[in-house]
Motif scaffolding. Structure first.
Motif, PDB file in Angstrom:
ATOM      1  N   SER A   1       0.744  -1.072  -0.019  1.00 46.27           N
ATOM      2  CA  SER A   1      -0.295  -0.049   0.092  1.00 46.27           C
ATOM      3  C   SER A   1       1.079   1.242  -0.020  1.00 46.27           C
ATOM      4  CB  SER A   1      -0.893  -0.327   1.193  1.00 46.27           C
ATOM      5  OG  SER A   1      -0.688   0.041   2.469  1.00 46.27           O
ATOM      6  N   ARG A   2      -0.082   2.224  -0.405  1.00 48.91           N
ATOM      7  CA  ARG A   2       0.804   3.288  -0.332  1.00 48.91           C
ATOM      8  C   ARG A   2       1.189   4.854   0.437  1.00 48.91           C
ATOM      9  NH1 ARG A   2      -1.835   2.786  -5.027  1.00 48.91           N
ATOM     10  NH2 ARG A   2      -3.798   4.302  -3.855  1.00 48.91           N
ATOM     11  N   GLN A   3       2.424   4.634   1.012  1.00 50.17           N
ATOM     12  CA  GLN A   3       2.669   5.449   2.455  1.00 50.17           C
ATOM     13  C   GLN A   3       1.553   6.968   1.795  1.00 50.17           C
ATOM     14  OE1 GLN A   3       6.375   6.916   3.377  1.00 50.17           O
ATOM     15  NE2 GLN A   3       5.263   7.231   5.689  1.00 50.17           N
ATOM     16  N   PHE A   4       0.993   7.642   3.027  1.00 47.78           N
ATOM     17  CA  PHE A   4      -0.065   9.066   2.758  1.00 47.78           C
ATOM     18  C   PHE A   4       1.414  10.130   2.473  1.00 47.78           C
ATOM     19  CE2 PHE A   4      -3.141  12.606   3.981  1.00 47.78           C
ATOM     20  CZ  PHE A   4      -3.964  12.251   2.572  1.00 47.78           C
ATOM     21  N   CYS A   5       1.195  10.847   1.393  1.00 47.26           N
ATOM     22  CA  CYS A   5       3.030  11.599   1.483  1.00 47.26           C
ATOM     23  C   CYS A   5       1.563  13.312   2.064  1.00 47.26           C
ATOM     24  CB  CYS A   5       2.837  11.695   0.625  1.00 47.26           C
ATOM     25  SG  CYS A   5       4.343  12.834   0.122  1.00 47.26           S
ATOM     26  N   VAL A   6       2.258  14.388   2.556  1.00 46.01           N
ATOM     27  CA  VAL A   6       1.593  15.596   2.423  1.00 46.01           C
ATOM     28  C   VAL A   6       2.628  17.169   2.360  1.00 46.01           C
ATOM     29  CG1 VAL A   6       0.531  17.783   3.647  1.00 46.01           C
ATOM     30  CG2 VAL A   6      -0.483  15.242   3.409  1.00 46.01           C
ATOM     31  N   GLY A   7       2.409  17.623   1.616  1.00 47.15           N
ATOM     32  CA  GLY A   7       3.578  18.533   1.163  1.00 47.15           C
ATOM     33  C   GLY A   7       3.246  19.643   1.428  1.00 47.15           C
ATOM     34  N   THR A  35       2.069   9.287   7.656  1.00 42.27           N
ATOM     35  CA  THR A  35       2.245  10.769   6.971  1.00 42.27           C
ATOM     36  C   THR A  35       3.520  10.872   6.669  1.00 42.27           C
ATOM     37  OG1 THR A  35       0.361  11.027   7.395  1.00 42.27           O
ATOM     38  CG2 THR A  35       1.509  12.574   5.525  1.00 42.27           C
ATOM     39  N   GLN A  36       3.946  10.801   5.507  1.00 46.50           N
ATOM     40  CA  GLN A  36       5.433  10.955   4.827  1.00 46.50           C
ATOM     41  C   GLN A  36       5.072  12.994   4.459  1.00 46.50           C
ATOM     42  OE1 GLN A  36       7.114   9.930   1.319  1.00 46.50           O
ATOM     43  NE2 GLN A  36       8.473   9.681   1.877  1.00 46.50           N
ATOM     44  N   VAL A  37       6.145  13.441   5.447  1.00 52.64           N
ATOM     45  CA  VAL A  37       5.618  15.175   4.944  1.00 52.64           C
ATOM     46  C   VAL A  37       7.286  15.941   4.162  1.00 52.64           C
ATOM     47  CG1 VAL A  37       5.178  17.803   6.442  1.00 52.64           C
ATOM     48  CG2 VAL A  37       4.025  14.300   7.310  1.00 52.64           C
ATOM     49  N   TYR A  38       6.692  16.755   3.872  1.00 54.97           N
ATOM     50  CA  TYR A  38       8.341  18.104   3.507  1.00 54.97           C
ATOM     51  C   TYR A  38       7.400  18.812   3.572  1.00 54.97           C
ATOM     52  CZ  TYR A  38       5.617  17.659  -0.838  1.00 54.97           C
ATOM     53  OH  TYR A  38       4.254  17.534  -2.754  1.00 54.97           O
ATOM     54  N   VAL A  39       7.987  20.089   3.727  1.00 57.51           N
ATOM     55  CA  VAL A  39       7.806  21.097   2.901  1.00 57.51           C
ATOM     56  C   VAL A  39       8.699  22.015   1.596  1.00 57.51           C
ATOM     57  CG1 VAL A  39       7.053  21.751   5.148  1.00 57.51           C
ATOM     58  CG2 VAL A  39       9.547  21.967   4.971  1.00 57.51           C
ATOM     59  N   GLY A  40       8.038  22.231   1.101  1.00 53.41           N
ATOM     60  CA  GLY A  40       8.617  23.556  -0.348  1.00 53.41           C
ATOM     61  C   GLY A  40       9.223  24.839   0.634  1.00 53.41           C
ATOM     62  N   VAL A  41      10.201  25.176   0.296  1.00 48.73           N
ATOM     63  CA  VAL A  41      10.687  26.102   1.302  1.00 48.73           C
ATOM     64  C   VAL A  41      11.931  27.305  -0.468  1.00 48.73           C
ATOM     65  CG1 VAL A  41      12.566  26.903   2.415  1.00 48.73           C
ATOM     66  CG2 VAL A  41      11.232  24.837   3.184  1.00 48.73           C
ATOM     67  N   LEU A  52      15.892  24.033  11.513  1.00 42.97           N
ATOM     68  CA  LEU A  52      15.105  24.283  12.770  1.00 42.97           C
ATOM     69  C   LEU A  52      14.053  22.694  12.695  1.00 42.97           C
ATOM     70  CD1 LEU A  52      14.161  27.628  11.798  1.00 42.97           C
ATOM     71  CD2 LEU A  52      15.792  27.033  13.615  1.00 42.97           C
ATOM     72  N   LEU A  53      14.097  22.278  11.698  1.00 41.02           N
ATOM     73  CA  LEU A  53      12.875  20.751  12.004  1.00 41.02           C
ATOM     74  C   LEU A  53      13.960  19.602  12.037  1.00 41.02           C
ATOM     75  CD1 LEU A  53      10.865  21.558   8.543  1.00 41.02           C
ATOM     76  CD2 LEU A  53       9.934  22.198  11.297  1.00 41.02           C
ATOM     77  N   PRO A  54      12.689  18.268  12.543  1.00 35.83           N
ATOM     78  CA  PRO A  54      12.698  17.289  13.319  1.00 35.83           C
ATOM     79  C   PRO A  54      13.342  16.423  11.760  1.00 35.83           C
ATOM     80  CG  PRO A  54      11.658  17.387  13.152  1.00 35.83           C
ATOM     81  CD  PRO A  54      11.261  18.480  13.198  1.00 35.83           C
ATOM     82  N   GLU A  55      14.321  15.584  11.681  1.00 35.76           N
ATOM     83  CA  GLU A  55      14.749  15.350  10.837  1.00 35.76           C
ATOM     84  C   GLU A  55      13.017  13.907   9.500  1.00 35.76           C
ATOM     85  OE1 GLU A  55      18.373  14.475   9.016  1.00 35.76           O
ATOM     86  OE2 GLU A  55      18.615  16.039  10.028  1.00 35.76           O
ATOM     87  N   THR A  56      12.379  14.598  10.892  1.00 36.84           N
ATOM     88  CA  THR A  56      11.111  13.510  10.698  1.00 36.84           C
ATOM     89  C   THR A  56       9.809  14.124   9.164  1.00 36.84           C
ATOM     90  OG1 THR A  56      10.039  13.643  12.212  1.00 36.84           O
ATOM     91  CG2 THR A  56      10.742  12.076  12.280  1.00 36.84           C
ATOM     92  N   ILE A  57      10.768  15.111   9.224  1.00 35.04           N
ATOM     93  CA  ILE A  57       9.744  16.706   8.209  1.00 35.04           C
ATOM     94  C   ILE A  57      11.500  16.560   7.214  1.00 35.04           C
ATOM     95  CG2 ILE A  57       8.783  18.514   8.000  1.00 35.04           C
ATOM     96  CD1 ILE A  57       7.694  18.319  10.150  1.00 35.04           C
ATOM     97  N   ASN A  58      10.971  16.186   6.207  1.00 37.69           N
ATOM     98  CA  ASN A  58      11.534  16.543   4.530  1.00 37.69           C
ATOM     99  C   ASN A  58      11.614  18.037   4.891  1.00 37.69           C
ATOM    100  OD1 ASN A  58      12.560  13.454   4.371  1.00 37.69           O
ATOM    101  ND2 ASN A  58      10.328  13.767   4.360  1.00 37.69           N
ATOM    102  N   VAL A  59      12.241  18.466   3.716  1.00 42.47           N
ATOM    103  CA  VAL A  59      12.351  19.422   2.865  1.00 42.47           C
ATOM    104  C   VAL A  59      12.800  19.551   1.828  1.00 42.47           C
ATOM    105  CG1 VAL A  59      13.662  21.898   2.722  1.00 42.47           C
ATOM    106  CG2 VAL A  59      13.819  20.593   5.123  1.00 42.47           C
ATOM    107  N   ILE A  90      10.317  19.980  -5.788  1.00 48.13           N
ATOM    108  CA  ILE A  90       9.144  20.235  -6.251  1.00 48.13           C
ATOM    109  C   ILE A  90       9.716  20.271  -7.786  1.00 48.13           C
ATOM    110  CG2 ILE A  90       6.841  21.461  -6.856  1.00 48.13           C
ATOM    111  CD1 ILE A  90       6.930  21.820  -3.593  1.00 48.13           C
ATOM    112  N   LEU A  91       8.710  19.940  -8.929  1.00 49.10           N
ATOM    113  CA  LEU A  91       8.908  20.471 -10.352  1.00 49.10           C
ATOM    114  C   LEU A  91       7.963  20.539 -11.230  1.00 49.10           C
ATOM    115  CD1 LEU A  91      12.626  18.490 -10.780  1.00 49.10           C
ATOM    116  CD2 LEU A  91      12.240  21.010 -10.509  1.00 49.10           C
ATOM    117  N   GLY A  92       7.605  21.380 -12.087  1.00 47.50           N
ATOM    118  CA  GLY A  92       6.940  21.076 -12.686  1.00 47.50           C
ATOM    119  C   GLY A  92       4.931  22.534 -12.388  1.00 47.50           C
TER     120      GLY A  92
END
Ligand code: 13P
Length: 246
Positions: A1-7, A35-41, A52-59, A90-92
């Motif tokens: 199954s696919r891991q939920f992912c929120v950016g 949930t896999q998490v990333y922030v586009g900065v 500033l963020l824990p390793e569990t949050i991707n940049v 993030i592309l496109g």
């Protein structure tokens, strides 16, 4: 199954002070560990946000160029992004396509190079209002996917974000049914043009006016594997969106 992912896509917003406040809120969460998490900065803040963020949050960066280094004034490479400690790009995005006239082909080349450099890629696609009203949604997303697919051999590090342009920043979210319909079509396209396995495992995020209030209903749809969030990712509400499957 696919891991939920929120950016979160912060776009061209924030300063050191507001970013520090937001990172504090995200760090406190609590965020659904499933949930896999990333922030586009914005690029100048990549190192700062990583610190500033824990390793569990991707940049993530919000763009990059298609070559490793050289005389490309103003551009950043996947290698530079990696060197900041950020692992994603993030592309496109439709704003890159529309405002900066990025073509399907250029975006595909960027995806290819970013993957080769070891970044995880969020590849954005989506139709405009005119295209939807002309019943061209499937044709447009298939064309955009096709260009990307020509340059991708291994889909492991790719997430697709379906972002209908008419829903971005407009407050007009696609209904869960409208989004599900396109996501299901994309999976069918992947089955027919790539493989059953990629169709079953590739995450497809929905983006466009996602809020804390509408995320839960969208998240119930079987082919919606997460969100790419603009405006609401700058607010504490982003925590609720990350936790939409809880
Ligand atoms: P909004 O959530 O502000 O509509 O933006 C969506 C988006 O463009 C995310 O990349």
């Amino acid at each position: 199954s696919r891991q939920f992912c929120v950016g979160g896509n912060w776009k061209m917003n924030g300063d050191q002070k507001s970013i520090a406040e937001l990172c504090k809120i995200l760090s406190a969460g609590p965020l659904d560990p499933n949930t896999q998490v990333y922030v586009g900065v914005p690029a100048p803040y990549l190192i700062y946000v990583r610190s500033l963020l824990p390793e569990t949050i991707n940049v993530a960066a919000q763009n990059c160029y298609k070559v490793e280094k050289g005389a490309f004034t103003g551009e950043i490479s996947p290698a530079i992004i990696k060197d900041t400690g950020a692992g994603w790009v993030i592309l496109g995005h439709s704003e890159r396509r529309q405002i900066f006239k990025e073509s399907d082909e250029l975006i595909a080349e960027k995806v290819e190079h970013a993957l080769a450099a070891g970044l995880k890629v969020v590849a954005c696609i989506g139709e405009t209002l005119d295209e939807r009203e002309a019943n061209k949604t499937q044709e447009v997303v298939a064309r955009q996917m096709c260009a990307i697919a020509q340059k991708v051999k291994d889909w492991t590090n790719v997430v697709v974000a379906y972002e209908p342009v008419w829903a971005i920043g407009t407050g007009k979210t696609a209904t869960p049914e409208q989004a599900q319909e396109v996501h299901a079509y994309l999976r069918q396209w992947l089955t027919e043009n790539i493989s059953k396995e990629v169709a079953a495992t590739l995450r497809i995020q929905y983006g466009g006016s996602v809020t804390g209030a509408n995320a839960k209903d969208l998240a119930k749809k079987p082919d919606i594997d997460g969100f790419l969030v603009g405006g609401a990712s700058l607010k504490p509400e982003f925590v609720q969106i990350v936790n939409a499957r809880q």
